[in-house]
Scaffold this active site. Structure first.
Site, PDB file in Angstrom:
ATOM      1  N   THR A  57       4.833  45.160  -2.438  1.00 23.27           N
ATOM      2  CA  THR A  57       6.132  44.633  -1.994  1.00 23.27           C
ATOM      3  C   THR A  57       7.258  45.475  -2.597  1.00 23.27           C
ATOM      4  O   THR A  57       8.326  45.600  -2.018  1.00 23.27           O
ATOM      5  CB  THR A  57       6.301  43.146  -2.366  1.00 23.27           C
ATOM      6  OG1 THR A  57       6.391  43.021  -3.784  1.00 23.27           O
ATOM      7  CG2 THR A  57       5.152  42.308  -1.830  1.00 23.27           C
ATOM      8  N   ASP A  58       7.001  46.069  -3.755  1.00 22.77           N
ATOM      9  CA  ASP A  58       8.017  46.937  -4.367  1.00 22.77           C
ATOM     10  C   ASP A  58       8.293  48.149  -3.476  1.00 22.77           C
ATOM     11  O   ASP A  58       9.443  48.576  -3.321  1.00 22.77           O
ATOM     12  CB  ASP A  58       7.543  47.383  -5.752  1.00 22.77           C
ATOM     13  CG  ASP A  58       8.658  48.056  -6.526  1.00 22.77           C
ATOM     14  OD1 ASP A  58       9.666  47.376  -6.823  1.00 22.77           O
ATOM     15  OD2 ASP A  58       8.548  49.267  -6.795  1.00 22.77           O
ATOM     16  N   PHE A 153      29.812   7.822  21.371  1.00 20.12           N
ATOM     17  CA  PHE A 153      28.375   7.545  21.167  1.00 20.12           C
ATOM     18  C   PHE A 153      28.153   6.046  21.313  1.00 20.12           C
ATOM     19  O   PHE A 153      28.604   5.253  20.493  1.00 20.12           O
ATOM     20  CB  PHE A 153      27.902   8.034  19.794  1.00 20.12           C
ATOM     21  CG  PHE A 153      26.398   7.996  19.648  1.00 20.12           C
ATOM     22  CD1 PHE A 153      25.587   8.782  20.467  1.00 20.12           C
ATOM     23  CD2 PHE A 153      25.789   7.161  18.728  1.00 20.12           C
ATOM     24  CE1 PHE A 153      24.192   8.735  20.351  1.00 20.12           C
ATOM     25  CE2 PHE A 153      24.401   7.117  18.597  1.00 20.12           C
ATOM     26  CZ  PHE A 153      23.602   7.909  19.421  1.00 20.12           C
ATOM     27  N   ARG A 170      35.312   9.520  18.460  1.00 19.86           N
ATOM     28  CA  ARG A 170      34.921   9.845  17.082  1.00 19.86           C
ATOM     29  C   ARG A 170      35.118  11.335  16.846  1.00 19.86           C
ATOM     30  O   ARG A 170      35.306  12.109  17.795  1.00 19.86           O
ATOM     31  CB  ARG A 170      33.463   9.466  16.825  1.00 19.86           C
ATOM     32  CG  ARG A 170      32.482  10.284  17.627  1.00 19.86           C
ATOM     33  CD  ARG A 170      31.015   9.997  17.305  1.00 19.86           C
ATOM     34  NE  ARG A 170      30.151  10.880  18.090  1.00 19.86           N
ATOM     35  CZ  ARG A 170      28.847  10.964  17.957  1.00 19.86           C
ATOM     36  NH1 ARG A 170      28.211  10.221  17.077  1.00 19.86           N
ATOM     37  NH2 ARG A 170      28.145  11.804  18.700  1.00 19.86           N
ATOM     38  N   ASN A 260      24.619  16.574  12.359  1.00 21.91           N
ATOM     39  CA  ASN A 260      25.762  15.748  12.753  1.00 21.91           C
ATOM     40  C   ASN A 260      26.517  15.403  11.477  1.00 21.91           C
ATOM     41  O   ASN A 260      26.096  14.559  10.690  1.00 21.91           O
ATOM     42  CB  ASN A 260      25.248  14.485  13.465  1.00 21.91           C
ATOM     43  CG  ASN A 260      26.363  13.713  14.141  1.00 21.91           C
ATOM     44  OD1 ASN A 260      27.529  14.075  14.016  1.00 21.91           O
ATOM     45  ND2 ASN A 260      26.004  12.651  14.847  1.00 21.91           N
ATOM     46  N   HIS A 262      28.773  13.548   9.789  1.00 21.71           N
ATOM     47  CA  HIS A 262      29.433  12.283  10.121  1.00 21.71           C
ATOM     48  C   HIS A 262      30.803  12.165   9.455  1.00 21.71           C
ATOM     49  O   HIS A 262      30.965  12.508   8.274  1.00 21.71           O
ATOM     50  CB  HIS A 262      28.566  11.110   9.659  1.00 21.71           C
ATOM     51  CG  HIS A 262      27.187  11.124  10.239  1.00 21.71           C
ATOM     52  ND1 HIS A 262      26.942  11.038  11.594  1.00 21.71           N
ATOM     53  CD2 HIS A 262      25.968  11.216   9.655  1.00 21.71           C
ATOM     54  CE1 HIS A 262      25.629  11.074  11.807  1.00 21.71           C
ATOM     55  NE2 HIS A 262      25.020  11.199  10.653  1.00 21.71           N
TER      56      HIS A 262
HETATM   57  O1  URC Z   1      25.346  12.264  18.834  1.00 21.80           O
HETATM   58  C1  URC Z   1      24.608  11.474  18.221  1.00 21.80           C
HETATM   59  N1  URC Z   1      23.267  11.462  18.489  1.00 21.80           N
HETATM   60  C2  URC Z   1      22.403  10.625  17.848  1.00 21.80           C
HETATM   61  O2  URC Z   1      21.175  10.602  18.118  1.00 21.80           O
HETATM   62  C3  URC Z   1      22.950   9.756  16.875  1.00 21.80           C
HETATM   63  N2  URC Z   1      22.410   8.823  16.047  1.00 21.80           N
HETATM   64  C4  URC Z   1      23.423   8.307  15.314  1.00 21.80           C
HETATM   65  O3  URC Z   1      23.289   7.405  14.427  1.00 21.80           O
HETATM   66  N3  URC Z   1      24.607   8.896  15.635  1.00 21.80           N
HETATM   67  C5  URC Z   1      24.344   9.794  16.608  1.00 21.80           C
HETATM   68  N4  URC Z   1      25.144  10.673  17.291  1.00 21.80           N
END
Ligand code: URC
Length: 307
Positions: A57-58, A153, A170, A260, A262
């Site tokens: 690897t060196d 959502f 949101r 995601n 949040h």
């Molecule tokens: O866009 C989303 N998809 C999900 O599957 C999901 N699940 C969740 O709790 N929030 C969201 N938001």
């Protein structure tokens, strides 16, 4: 009990390389991390400790630095192909090479001064085998985006554990990680030319195609994220992938992973204040993780591209 050696590969992970190209007082920098991984006739080293088939690897790490000096770096896909081909072509015991590169951007602030681009990282994973087959997957990660409205959502399953309130407005935020497979890795035959020509980004054809595809896919991902009125992050993900495939004929499949991130409205009623979607708690974890691929109906077989 009898056992046997299973799948194996070995290499040098995360060789950090900064390459400076000097054009008089004007310099160009490429800042990359290269991971090489080789496989082949590796029974003996595992079973008996005979290292005769092992390219250390060196030496793999040294090859990365020497090739940067010899050929320049240019587009990361072309540099990765050059390395992968070299390992397979030069060592009879090596049948397959996987080379992964990450590139960190620097923006110019002077002829030889730069500020680190804190944004996304450009990536590629290249495979090459002894039958001459090559695959190229390009990508980006840590592309952080946010829509402050235009995201809903609701309509999801409600069971005895559901507490999530449906919403018609949101924040939608994510850090996009995307990888796209080139339909034809072939640019590849001229990869060595590309890498050597392109140290200052004046790449030759196949190398500049990778750069063009990168710019185009990135633009599509950002535009589709901004334009899509989202009923779920899943729907947005598909729209982003579809936009990239529609705009870029040279890619046949794209895979996306999007956390995601949040943002929860803060309850300000204890302070006698309302909160009409203005003040949010940006949660760190846990986060939803939405992953999916979009591919052409007639996409060629992926082979080892995603391994
Ligand atoms: O866009 C989303 N998809 C999900 O599957 C999901 N699940 C969740 O709790 N929030 C969201 N938001």
């Amino acid at each position: 009990m009898t056992v046997k050696l299973g799948a194996n590969r070995y290499g040098k992970a995360e060789t950090r390389l900064v390459h400076v190209v000097r054009q008089g007082p004007v310099h160009h920098v490429k800042d990359i991390s290269v991971s090489t991984s080789l496989s082949g006739d590796m029974e003996a080293v595992h079973l008996t400790g005979d290292n005769a088939a092992v390219l250390p690897t060196d030496s793999q790490k040294n090859t990365v630095y020497a090739f940067a000096r010899r050929h320049g770096v240019g587009q990361i896909e072309a540099f990765a192909l050059l390395l992968a081909r070299h390992f397979v072509a030069s060592q009879p015991s090596i049948h397959h090479a996987r080379v992964e590169i990450e590139e960190y951007g620097w923006n110019r602030t002077g002829p030889h001064s730069f500020v680190r681009d804190g944004g996304e990282v450009r990536t590629c994973v290249v495979h090459h085998d002894e039958d001459g087959r090559s695959t190229v997957v390009s990508g980006l990660k840590d592309l952080v985006v946010l829509n402050s409205t235009g995201s809903e959502f609701h309509g999801y399953i409600v069971d005895e554990y559901t507490t999530l309130e449906p919403t018609t407005d949101r924040i939608l935020a994510t850090a996009v990680a995307a990888q796209w497979r080139h339909a034809d890795a072939a640019g590849s035959d001229s990869a060595s030319d590309s890498a050597s020509d392109s140290a200052s980004d004046s790449a030759s054809d196949s190398a500049s195609d990778y750069a063009k595809a990168y710019t185009e896919v990135r633009r599509c991902l950002l535009d589709a994220f901004a334009d899509t009125h989202s009923l779920s992050l899943q729907q947005t993900l598909y729209a982003m992938g579809e936009r990239a495939l529609t705009a870029c004929p040279e890619i046949c499949e794209i895979r996306l992973a999007m956390p995601n991130k949040h943002h929860f409205p803060v309850d300000l009623s204890p302070f006698g204040l309302d909160n009409d979607n203005e003040v949010f708690f940006a949660a760190d974890r846990p986060y939803g993780l939405i992953e999916g691929g979009v591919l052409r109906e007639d996409a060629p077989d992926a082979g080892f591209a995603w391994e």
